[in-house]
Design an enzyme around this catalytic site. Structure first.
Site, PDB file in Angstrom:
ATOM      1  N   GLY A 199      52.203  79.522  -7.037  1.00  0.00           N
ATOM      2  CA  GLY A 199      52.460  78.231  -7.684  1.00  0.00           C
ATOM      3  C   GLY A 199      51.691  77.110  -6.992  1.00  0.00           C
ATOM      4  O   GLY A 199      51.069  76.265  -7.634  1.00  0.00           O
TER       5      GLY A 199
ATOM      6  N   GLU B  93      58.357  76.729 -11.637  1.00  0.00           N
ATOM      7  CA  GLU B  93      59.628  77.371 -11.274  1.00  0.00           C
ATOM      8  C   GLU B  93      59.296  78.439 -10.249  1.00  0.00           C
ATOM      9  O   GLU B  93      58.669  79.447 -10.585  1.00  0.00           O
ATOM     10  CB  GLU B  93      60.280  78.015 -12.510  1.00  0.00           C
ATOM     11  CG  GLU B  93      60.611  77.047 -13.619  1.00  0.00           C
ATOM     12  CD  GLU B  93      61.633  75.999 -13.226  1.00  0.00           C
ATOM     13  OE1 GLU B  93      62.383  76.221 -12.261  1.00  0.00           O
ATOM     14  OE2 GLU B  93      61.652  74.941 -13.873  1.00  0.00           O
TER      15      GLU B  93
ATOM     16  N   GLY C 181      56.834  81.868 -10.909  1.00  0.00           N
ATOM     17  CA  GLY C 181      56.334  82.918 -10.025  1.00  0.00           C
ATOM     18  C   GLY C 181      56.601  82.545  -8.593  1.00  0.00           C
ATOM     19  O   GLY C 181      57.506  81.757  -8.297  1.00  0.00           O
TER      20      GLY C 181
ATOM     21  N   CYS D 194      64.745  85.000  -8.689  1.00  0.00           N
ATOM     22  CA  CYS D 194      64.570  83.749  -7.953  1.00  0.00           C
ATOM     23  C   CYS D 194      65.924  83.163  -7.579  1.00  0.00           C
ATOM     24  O   CYS D 194      66.064  82.494  -6.576  1.00  0.00           O
ATOM     25  CB  CYS D 194      63.775  82.762  -8.796  1.00  0.00           C
ATOM     26  SG  CYS D 194      64.467  82.543 -10.426  1.00  0.00           S
TER      27      CYS D 194
ATOM     28  N   GLU E 270      61.991  84.764   1.144  1.00  0.00           N
ATOM     29  CA  GLU E 270      62.478  85.502  -0.011  1.00  0.00           C
ATOM     30  C   GLU E 270      62.143  86.985   0.169  1.00  0.00           C
ATOM     31  O   GLU E 270      60.988  87.331   0.382  1.00  0.00           O
ATOM     32  CB  GLU E 270      61.730  84.956  -1.221  1.00  0.00           C
ATOM     33  CG  GLU E 270      62.503  84.989  -2.463  1.00  0.00           C
ATOM     34  CD  GLU E 270      61.711  84.409  -3.627  1.00  0.00           C
ATOM     35  OE1 GLU E 270      60.472  84.348  -3.568  1.00  0.00           O
ATOM     36  OE2 GLU E 270      62.361  84.030  -4.599  1.00  0.00           O
TER      37      GLU E 270
ATOM     38  N   GLU F  39      50.845  91.452 -15.400  1.00  0.00           N
ATOM     39  CA  GLU F  39      50.170  92.655 -15.926  1.00  0.00           C
ATOM     40  C   GLU F  39      51.094  93.877 -15.888  1.00  0.00           C
ATOM     41  O   GLU F  39      50.833  94.874 -16.544  1.00  0.00           O
ATOM     42  CB  GLU F  39      48.853  92.919 -15.182  1.00  0.00           C
ATOM     43  CG  GLU F  39      48.958  93.689 -13.877  1.00  0.00           C
ATOM     44  CD  GLU F  39      49.483  92.852 -12.726  1.00  0.00           C
ATOM     45  OE1 GLU F  39      49.620  91.630 -12.883  1.00  0.00           O
ATOM     46  OE2 GLU F  39      49.751  93.435 -11.654  1.00  0.00           O
TER      47      GLU F  39
ATOM     48  N   LYS G 136      50.120  84.032 -20.347  1.00  0.00           N
ATOM     49  CA  LYS G 136      49.731  85.213 -19.561  1.00  0.00           C
ATOM     50  C   LYS G 136      50.974  85.797 -18.892  1.00  0.00           C
ATOM     51  O   LYS G 136      51.514  85.229 -17.952  1.00  0.00           O
ATOM     52  CB  LYS G 136      48.710  84.883 -18.471  1.00  0.00           C
ATOM     53  CG  LYS G 136      48.173  86.175 -17.843  1.00  0.00           C
ATOM     54  CD  LYS G 136      47.630  86.012 -16.442  1.00  0.00           C
ATOM     55  CE  LYS G 136      48.531  86.459 -15.346  1.00  0.00           C
ATOM     56  NZ  LYS G 136      48.977  87.856 -15.356  1.00  0.00           N
TER      57      LYS G 136
HETATM   58  P1  NDP Z   1      53.439  85.835  -8.631  1.00  0.00           P
HETATM   59  O1  NDP Z   1      53.458  84.436  -8.163  1.00  0.00           O
HETATM   60  O2  NDP Z   1      52.692  86.833  -7.867  1.00  0.00           O
HETATM   61  O3  NDP Z   1      52.856  85.897 -10.121  1.00  0.00           O
HETATM   62  C1  NDP Z   1      53.326  85.085 -11.166  1.00  0.00           C
HETATM   63  C2  NDP Z   1      52.276  85.040 -12.256  1.00  0.00           C
HETATM   64  O4  NDP Z   1      51.131  84.335 -11.767  1.00  0.00           O
HETATM   65  C3  NDP Z   1      51.782  86.426 -12.684  1.00  0.00           C
HETATM   66  O5  NDP Z   1      51.521  86.432 -14.067  1.00  0.00           O
HETATM   67  C4  NDP Z   1      50.499  86.535 -11.879  1.00  0.00           C
HETATM   68  O6  NDP Z   1      49.586  87.474 -12.402  1.00  0.00           O
HETATM   69  C5  NDP Z   1      49.968  85.125 -11.980  1.00  0.00           C
HETATM   70  N1  NDP Z   1      48.943  84.795 -11.003  1.00  0.00           N
HETATM   71  C6  NDP Z   1      48.616  85.453  -9.847  1.00  0.00           C
HETATM   72  N2  NDP Z   1      47.567  84.835  -9.233  1.00  0.00           N
HETATM   73  C7  NDP Z   1      47.240  83.767  -9.999  1.00  0.00           C
HETATM   74  C8  NDP Z   1      46.265  82.728  -9.899  1.00  0.00           C
HETATM   75  N3  NDP Z   1      45.401  82.665  -8.892  1.00  0.00           N
HETATM   76  N4  NDP Z   1      46.239  81.788 -10.859  1.00  0.00           N
HETATM   77  C9  NDP Z   1      47.108  81.820 -11.896  1.00  0.00           C
HETATM   78  N5  NDP Z   1      48.035  82.782 -12.062  1.00  0.00           N
HETATM   79  C10 NDP Z   1      48.121  83.741 -11.123  1.00  0.00           C
HETATM   80  O7  NDP Z   1      54.964  86.217  -8.827  1.00  0.00           O
HETATM   81  P2  NDP Z   1      55.555  87.617  -9.217  1.00  0.00           P
HETATM   82  O8  NDP Z   1      55.090  88.050 -10.553  1.00  0.00           O
HETATM   83  O9  NDP Z   1      55.363  88.515  -8.055  1.00  0.00           O
HETATM   84  O10 NDP Z   1      57.107  87.217  -9.396  1.00  0.00           O
HETATM   85  C11 NDP Z   1      57.957  87.109  -8.342  1.00  0.00           C
HETATM   86  C12 NDP Z   1      58.080  85.669  -7.866  1.00  0.00           C
HETATM   87  O11 NDP Z   1      58.444  84.816  -8.929  1.00  0.00           O
HETATM   88  C13 NDP Z   1      59.168  85.515  -6.831  1.00  0.00           C
HETATM   89  O12 NDP Z   1      58.704  84.831  -5.710  1.00  0.00           O
HETATM   90  C14 NDP Z   1      60.250  84.680  -7.530  1.00  0.00           C
HETATM   91  O13 NDP Z   1      61.015  83.905  -6.708  1.00  0.00           O
HETATM   92  C15 NDP Z   1      59.482  83.917  -8.516  1.00  0.00           C
HETATM   93  N6  NDP Z   1      60.319  83.610  -9.661  1.00  0.00           N
HETATM   94  C16 NDP Z   1      60.798  82.341  -9.803  1.00  0.00           C
HETATM   95  C17 NDP Z   1      61.634  82.011 -10.848  1.00  0.00           C
HETATM   96  C18 NDP Z   1      62.112  80.607 -11.032  1.00  0.00           C
HETATM   97  O14 NDP Z   1      62.461  80.256 -12.141  1.00  0.00           O
HETATM   98  N7  NDP Z   1      62.160  79.768 -10.034  1.00  0.00           N
HETATM   99  C19 NDP Z   1      62.059  83.000 -11.831  1.00  0.00           C
HETATM  100  C20 NDP Z   1      61.477  84.300 -11.612  1.00  0.00           C
HETATM  101  C21 NDP Z   1      60.633  84.562 -10.553  1.00  0.00           C
HETATM  102  P3  NDP Z   1      49.581  88.955 -11.792  1.00  0.00           P
HETATM  103  O15 NDP Z   1      50.917  89.500 -12.087  1.00  0.00           O
HETATM  104  O16 NDP Z   1      48.504  89.608 -12.519  1.00  0.00           O
HETATM  105  O17 NDP Z   1      49.321  88.809 -10.323  1.00  0.00           O
END
Ligand code: NDP
Length: 509
Positions: free
Chosen positions: A253, A270, A248, A304, A401, A198, A195
């Site tokens: 997470g 991650e 994310g 990140c 962050e 979006e 997934k």
């Molecule tokens: P989010 O945590 O909001 O989303 C990550 C993914 O999780 C998206 O596909 C999101 O879908 C999905 N998601 C949201 N809610 C749920 C749920 N309840 N259950 C399962 N999946 C869900 O992160 P962002 O997309 O906003 O990305 C930014 C964040 O990612 C930053 O905090 C950054 O630090 C972190 N990041 C970490 C990295 C690492 O390797 N450590 C690398 C890159 C980013 P949807 O988009 O539809 O909400």
């Protein structure tokens, strides 16, 4: 307050780019394109404001169908039993197809995320390289043997694919992050459900077509688009899923780990970071300044790994920040399709608002904005590269962050203070140390609690080296020589040869 620089985008470049791909995309389930129930999610380019793609708004039912397809492919299909050489051949073919379509993939990531095209091109090249690295590890995967347990005992430890893996990715590095997970899961023999965010699904959906073209059997990789709570959540709870690989935010997470606890899935997380760049007076100042600007403003700080905390020895703080402000002013912010652009657009209006709020709250707490601090005049979503100083480590801007082109500066006097400051957040993803003195560089590097430490460089990466975080930056590591092993279970084989010693007492005793 608006910083008065006007950002314009080139409509001709945009038109050319938009001709390269279809507006409407389908999900990829069980080896075919699936439209969902009719509702779509429209994605506008954050730089240009125009609709670039529409993807189906998948629902829990679609996630379940995708999981069922992966389960069938794993339990009854040939992929988990395929030879390593055949699996590697498919992965290598995918890498070649990514290379073939690199410009389309780079444009998709650029238009959906707002990142500069030059950067997107190198991310796509990097992604192809990771697929090749995974192919090499596929053929290296092996277990262990113990022939030292006595003449009648032989121990074998087999590595078997863990099963069905849910892969959930964010919007900041769309094709790169899925490529840090999927090829290794496939190399192990797993089946997957992916997934993407979006907001940036198109390059992942394009990848689905490349996987089919490369000969990956039906159902081994399924891609479902939609919102996290509707599609992502069932992927964390379904009993048919064996592992979750998530990138994310720390908050989501944590929720995913909690949701997976009822069925005790393996998790790889991650998450976020608030990464320090620690700079000593004996550093190569030009190189450190360049890296500080790169760390802070690369991918508009939506990274990140962003070097979002600059820790400066007090004796160089003023001079360093003056130099950094010059570089912040010189970084070309603008049309992501312009190959000269270094800082592109911010992912969404909501997110830009959050970045501005962070800066505003910091000001209210007494911090001083040396440069930037607000959005730029434009029809798109652009934020000025920003430096915040006069910051106390307890302030939110020093701990949380921001995920935007905003860097905070803090000062220290001693090595011990530098280490304590570096370790003063709940994160531990990465850090860098700048010093020509080996004792200082290695000493600080060893004292910092972070998954990656760079010495006299910043954000260098290669698939051979593992990546991941301490503390609330994550669980587990990606990439590196164990990347395929992470998607396996160990099975112990205990083999006995010759007559066994009886458990029963000898008869008649
Ligand atoms: P989010 O945590 O909001 O989303 C990550 C993914 O999780 C998206 O596909 C999101 O879908 C999905 N998601 C949201 N809610 C749920 C749920 N309840 N259950 C399962 N999946 C869900 O992160 P962002 O997309 O906003 O990305 C930014 C964040 O990612 C930053 O905090 C950054 O630090 C972190 N990041 C970490 C990295 C690492 O390797 N450590 C690398 C890159 C980013 P949807 O988009 O539809 O909400």
């Amino acid at each position: 307050m608006n910083v008065r620089i006007k950002i314009a985008v080139d409509p001709v470049k945009l038109n050319e780019a938009m001709k390269r791909f279809p507006r409407d995309r389908a999900m990829w389930i069980d080896g075919r394109e699936v439209a969902g129930e009719g509702e779509t999610i429209e994605r506008r380019s954050p730089a240009h404001g125009v609709v670039v793609t529409r993807v189906p708004r998948g629902r829990a039912n679609d996630a379940r169908r995708a999981i069922a397809s992966a389960r069938k492919a794993f339990d009854a299909g040939r992929w988990p039993h395929e030879t390593a050489s055949n699996r590697a051949r498919v992965l290598l073919k995918v890498a070649d197809l990514i290379d073939r379509d690199r410009e389309t993939l780079a444009i998709l990531d650029t238009l959906e995320s707002g990142k500069p095209i030059a950067q997107a091109r190198s991310e796509i090249e990097g992604a192809a390289d990771i697929w090749r690295y995974a192919a090499s590890l596929a053929r290296e995967l092996s277990g262990e043997s113990y022939a030292n347990l006595g003449p009648d005992r032989l121990g074998l430890v087999l590595r078997e694919p863990i099963g069905v893996v849910s892969i959930i990715t964010p919007w900041n590095f769309p094709l790169l992050i899925v490529s840090q997970k999927l090829p290794f899961a496939l190399a192990a023999g797993c089946a997957c459900v992916v997934k993407p965010s979006e907001m940036t699904s198109a390059s992942t959906l394009h990848l689905g077509l490349l996987l089919a073209e490369a000969g990956l059997p039906e159902g081994v990789c399924n891609i479902v688009t939609g919102y996290g709570p509707e599609v992502g959540a069932p992927m964390t709870t379904d009993p048919d899923v064996d592992m979750i690989s998530f990138t994310g935010s720390t908050a989501v997470g944590r929720a995913a780990v909690a949701a997976s606890a009822a069925t005790l899935k393996k998790v790889s997380m991650e998450l976020g970071g608030k990464n320090p760049q620690v700079i000593f007076p004996d550093a190569d100042m030009d190189a450190a300044l360049d890296a500080a600007a790169f760390g802070a403003y690369f991918n508009a700080g939506e990274c990140c790994n962003a070097g979002s905390r600059i820790l400066l020895h007090a004796s160089i703080a003023d001079e360093f920040l003056a130099g950094l402000a010059v570089r912040a002013g010189e970084a070309k912010v603008g049309d992501p399709l312009d190959p000269e652009t270094r800082v592109g657009a911010i992912i969404s209006a909501d997110h830009l608002g959050k970045i501005e709020t962070h800066v505003k709250s910091a000001r209210e707490s007494g911090a001083v904005v040396r440069t930037g601090g607000a959005r730029l005049e434009s029809n798109g979503l652009f934020m000025a590269p920003t430096i915040v100083e006069n910051v106390d480590p307890s302030m939110a801007i020093a701990r949380e962050e921001v995920f935007g082109p905003v860097v905070v500066a803090l000062t220290f006097e001693t090595v011990e203070e530098a280490i304590a400051l570096a370790n003063s957040t709940s994160y531990g993803l990465s850090a860098s140390v700048w010093s020509r003195d080996v004792d200082t560089a290695i000493g600080v590097g060893r004292g910092v609690r972070a998954g990656t430490v760079w010495v006299n460089t910043f954000m260098d990466g290669t698939p051979e080296l593992p990546f991941g975080g301490y503390h609330q930056s994550g669980v587990g590591r990606e990439l590196g020589r164990n990347a395929v092993k992470d998607y396996t279970e160990e099975k112990t084989f205990h083999v006995h040869t010759g007559p066994r010693t009886s458990w029963w007492l000898p008869r008649g005793a």
